[in-house]
Design an enzyme around this catalytic site. Structure first.
Site, PDB file in Angstrom:
ATOM      1  CG  ASP A  79     -21.416  61.251 -25.906  1.00 35.66           C
ATOM      2  OD1 ASP A  79     -20.733  60.306 -25.579  1.00 35.66           O
ATOM      3  OD2 ASP A  79     -22.128  61.317 -26.656  1.00 35.66           O
ATOM      4  CG  PHE A 124     -29.249  63.497 -35.079  1.00 38.03           C
ATOM      5  CD1 PHE A 124     -28.480  64.540 -34.390  1.00 38.03           C
ATOM      6  CD2 PHE A 124     -30.523  63.387 -35.108  1.00 38.03           C
ATOM      7  CE1 PHE A 124     -29.304  65.763 -33.930  1.00 38.03           C
ATOM      8  CE2 PHE A 124     -31.116  64.632 -34.701  1.00 38.03           C
ATOM      9  CZ  PHE A 124     -30.454  65.712 -34.273  1.00 38.03           C
ATOM     10  CB  SER A 184     -42.353  56.401 -24.146  1.00 39.49           C
ATOM     11  OG  SER A 184     -41.514  55.617 -24.982  1.00 39.49           O
ATOM     12  CE  LYS A 210     -40.734  70.969 -36.236  1.00 38.57           C
ATOM     13  NZ  LYS A 210     -39.021  71.006 -35.723  1.00 38.57           N
ATOM     14  CD  GLU A 224     -35.164  60.798 -26.076  1.00 36.60           C
ATOM     15  OE1 GLU A 224     -34.861  59.942 -25.800  1.00 36.60           O
ATOM     16  OE2 GLU A 224     -34.078  61.442 -26.611  1.00 36.60           O
ATOM     17  CG  HIS A 260     -38.209  56.114 -26.565  1.00 36.76           C
ATOM     18  ND1 HIS A 260     -38.835  56.784 -25.247  1.00 36.76           N
ATOM     19  CD2 HIS A 260     -37.229  56.846 -26.661  1.00 36.76           C
ATOM     20  CE1 HIS A 260     -38.212  57.836 -24.932  1.00 36.76           C
ATOM     21  NE2 HIS A 260     -37.286  58.140 -25.895  1.00 36.76           N
TER      22      HIS A 260
HETATM   23  P1  FAD Z   1     -22.173  53.552 -20.974  1.00 38.51           P
HETATM   24  O1  FAD Z   1     -23.372  52.470 -20.860  1.00 38.51           O
HETATM   25  O2  FAD Z   1     -21.495  54.152 -19.830  1.00 38.51           O
HETATM   26  O3  FAD Z   1     -21.515  52.972 -22.310  1.00 38.51           O
HETATM   27  C1  FAD Z   1     -20.565  54.264 -22.921  1.00 38.51           C
HETATM   28  C2  FAD Z   1     -19.661  53.263 -23.466  1.00 38.51           C
HETATM   29  O4  FAD Z   1     -18.648  53.018 -22.533  1.00 38.51           O
HETATM   30  C3  FAD Z   1     -19.799  52.033 -24.340  1.00 38.51           C
HETATM   31  O5  FAD Z   1     -19.022  51.839 -25.359  1.00 38.51           O
HETATM   32  C4  FAD Z   1     -19.587  50.987 -23.361  1.00 38.51           C
HETATM   33  O6  FAD Z   1     -19.252  49.836 -23.881  1.00 38.51           O
HETATM   34  C5  FAD Z   1     -18.353  51.419 -22.583  1.00 38.51           C
HETATM   35  N1  FAD Z   1     -18.321  50.966 -20.917  1.00 38.51           N
HETATM   36  C6  FAD Z   1     -19.355  50.917 -20.185  1.00 38.51           C
HETATM   37  N2  FAD Z   1     -19.102  50.268 -19.055  1.00 38.51           N
HETATM   38  C7  FAD Z   1     -17.681  50.069 -19.239  1.00 38.51           C
HETATM   39  C8  FAD Z   1     -16.617  49.873 -18.183  1.00 38.51           C
HETATM   40  N3  FAD Z   1     -16.998  49.369 -16.973  1.00 38.51           N
HETATM   41  N4  FAD Z   1     -15.540  49.808 -18.942  1.00 38.51           N
HETATM   42  C9  FAD Z   1     -15.176  50.339 -20.146  1.00 38.51           C
HETATM   43  N5  FAD Z   1     -15.984  50.606 -20.777  1.00 38.51           N
HETATM   44  C10 FAD Z   1     -17.397  50.581 -20.459  1.00 38.51           C
HETATM   45  N6  FAD Z   1     -27.013  61.796 -23.888  1.00 38.51           N
HETATM   46  C11 FAD Z   1     -27.057  62.925 -23.029  1.00 38.51           C
HETATM   47  O7  FAD Z   1     -26.038  63.722 -22.741  1.00 38.51           O
HETATM   48  N7  FAD Z   1     -28.332  63.246 -22.577  1.00 38.51           N
HETATM   49  C12 FAD Z   1     -29.321  62.553 -22.754  1.00 38.51           C
HETATM   50  O8  FAD Z   1     -30.357  63.091 -22.323  1.00 38.51           O
HETATM   51  C13 FAD Z   1     -29.386  61.447 -23.543  1.00 38.51           C
HETATM   52  N8  FAD Z   1     -30.395  60.544 -23.793  1.00 38.51           N
HETATM   53  C14 FAD Z   1     -30.283  59.507 -24.487  1.00 38.51           C
HETATM   54  C15 FAD Z   1     -31.276  58.561 -24.611  1.00 38.51           C
HETATM   55  C16 FAD Z   1     -31.323  57.252 -25.341  1.00 38.51           C
HETATM   56  C17 FAD Z   1     -32.295  56.456 -25.282  1.00 38.51           C
HETATM   57  C18 FAD Z   1     -30.029  56.840 -25.966  1.00 38.51           C
HETATM   58  C19 FAD Z   1     -29.809  55.678 -26.559  1.00 38.51           C
HETATM   59  C20 FAD Z   1     -28.984  57.668 -25.837  1.00 38.51           C
HETATM   60  C21 FAD Z   1     -29.064  59.055 -24.957  1.00 38.51           C
HETATM   61  N9  FAD Z   1     -27.929  60.024 -24.939  1.00 38.51           N
HETATM   62  C22 FAD Z   1     -27.950  61.019 -24.311  1.00 38.51           C
HETATM   63  C23 FAD Z   1     -26.559  59.652 -25.400  1.00 38.51           C
HETATM   64  C24 FAD Z   1     -25.739  58.843 -24.718  1.00 38.51           C
HETATM   65  O9  FAD Z   1     -25.069  59.595 -23.489  1.00 38.51           O
HETATM   66  C25 FAD Z   1     -24.367  58.361 -25.467  1.00 38.51           C
HETATM   67  O10 FAD Z   1     -24.698  57.594 -26.413  1.00 38.51           O
HETATM   68  C26 FAD Z   1     -23.036  58.020 -24.568  1.00 38.51           C
HETATM   69  O11 FAD Z   1     -22.043  58.051 -25.534  1.00 38.51           O
HETATM   70  C27 FAD Z   1     -23.308  56.719 -23.935  1.00 38.51           C
HETATM   71  O12 FAD Z   1     -24.368  56.643 -22.877  1.00 38.51           O
HETATM   72  P2  FAD Z   1     -24.446  55.361 -22.230  1.00 38.51           P
HETATM   73  O13 FAD Z   1     -25.572  55.745 -20.868  1.00 38.51           O
HETATM   74  O14 FAD Z   1     -25.243  54.297 -23.112  1.00 38.51           O
HETATM   75  O15 FAD Z   1     -23.295  55.109 -21.810  1.00 38.51           O
END
Ligand code: FAD
Length: 283
Positions: free
Chosen positions: A105, A213, A11, A269, A13, A263
């Site tokens: 974030d 990054f 896939s 690119k 992105e 992925h």
């Molecule tokens: P979570 O799973 O919520 O985790 C974030 C943090 O919170 C972790 O440290 C986790 O341990 C902690 N946490 C989780 N649950 C709890 C809880 N119940 N209590 C306390 N702490 C908790 N960002 C964007 O803005 N847009 C995008 O399109 C995007 N695409 C991405 C695609 C991929 C494949 C990846 C790997 C990252 C992407 N990101 C994107 C970045 C991502 O949003 C960041 O890494 C963000 O900091 C964490 O997102 P998450 O969904 O992993 O969060």
């Protein structure tokens, strides 16, 4: 995993381009990548809806081009249940069946207003409640630990919560240490996490950008890779060739380990991803 099986699980992105001109270019890139029969193209979505219009335009462009399946990312931080419901209804009306569900974030302008969702787990649960099994839900995984997590164990526990909430599969943050992925898979098995965990692959094409990054997302660039990239300086061709060699070896090791797919973070690119796939004999 046999390479024929893996071919089906490639896939790519994309991020939403700033201008219509750049969107046209992206659609050309997508055409090139589509010749490799990817499982899906995904499109990122800025936290707090910061790229909403551009993301939706990009998704529409890809759908109109009738290439492969399109998987929008949804980030929930700073958003509300109403806004996410609207997005889900919109995607359903477009025939979308796969989402990448993330926390995102918080952009600095949004201060501490996190909205209705604090963690991706809550978004996954909300999508399931709202749409039952309509969408295949991908979530993020961090073989080298999410930068905010207090420990590997805590991060893994939170990853499991996303799976329990209804995630079907995961895509990892990129990494260059294959052992981190192997260990992550082993730790997941110990916790009975059985969903496919697909490694995210970041091609190496620009050292400054990659270093930025990596500083933000906690993906380590091993010293030997940094040293080579420093040596190449502004020689972009040398960086690209070196990057293709390093990423090909990484992917070979991942395939041998049994990775359920690859992925590619394409940065819009095609060249490096295609070169790696050609080296892997997956074309
Ligand atoms: P979570 O799973 O919520 O985790 C974030 C943090 O919170 C972790 O440290 C986790 O341990 C902690 N946490 C989780 N649950 C709890 C809880 N119940 N209590 C306390 N702490 C908790 N960002 C964007 O803005 N847009 C995008 O399109 C995007 N695409 C991405 C695609 C991929 C494949 C990846 C790997 C990252 C992407 N990101 C994107 C970045 C991502 O949003 C960041 O890494 C963000 O900091 C964490 O997102 P998450 O969904 O992993 O969060």
């Amino acid at each position: 995993m046999h390479s024929n099986q893996l071919t089906k699980n490639i896939s790519f992105e994309f991020f939403p381009p700033q201008t219509t001109e750049h969107l046209d270019k992206l659609l050309e890139t997508a055409q090139k990548l589509n010749s490799r029969s990817p499982a899906f193209f995904s499109v990122t979505y800025g936290a707090g809806g910061s790229t909403q219009e551009r993301s939706l335009n990009t998704i529409q462009g890809l759908l109109t081009a009738k290439l492969t399946e399109v998987a929008p990312h949804i980030s929930c931080i700073g958003s509300t249940k109403e806004k996410i419901s609207e997005l889900l209804a919109h995607y359903k009306s477009q025939g979308i069946r796969r989402l990448v569900a993330l926390r995102g974030d918080l952009p600095s302008g949004l201060g501490t207003n996190t909205g209705h969702f604090r963690h991706a787990q809550e978004l996954v649960a909300f999508i399931r409640e709202n749409s039952q099994d309509h969408f295949h839900i991908e979530v993020a995984a961090y073989p080298e630990c999410h930068p905010e997590a207090s420990s590997m164990q805590v991060d893994l526990k939170h990853f499991k919560e996303k799976v329990t909430a209804g995630a079907d599969s995961a895509i990892t943050q990129y990494f260059y240490n294959v052992e981190a992925y192997e260990q992550f898979l082993n730790n997941c098995l110990k916790l009975n996490i059985n969903i496919p965990i697909i490694p995210g692959i970041m091609p190496i094409t620009n050292y400054t950008q990659l270093a930025r990054f990596s500083d933000n997302c906690g993906a380590e660039i091993p010293r030997w890779i940094r040293k080579h990239l420093e040596d190449y300086g502004d020689n972009l061709d040398a960086i690209k060739d070196f990057g293709i060699e390093v990423i090909t070896k990484l992917c070979e090791k991942l395939v041998t380990l049994g990775a359920p797919g690859l992925h590619f973070y394409t940065l819009n690119k095609a060249d490096s991803s295609l070169a790696v796939l050609a080296n892997l004999n997956l074309i």
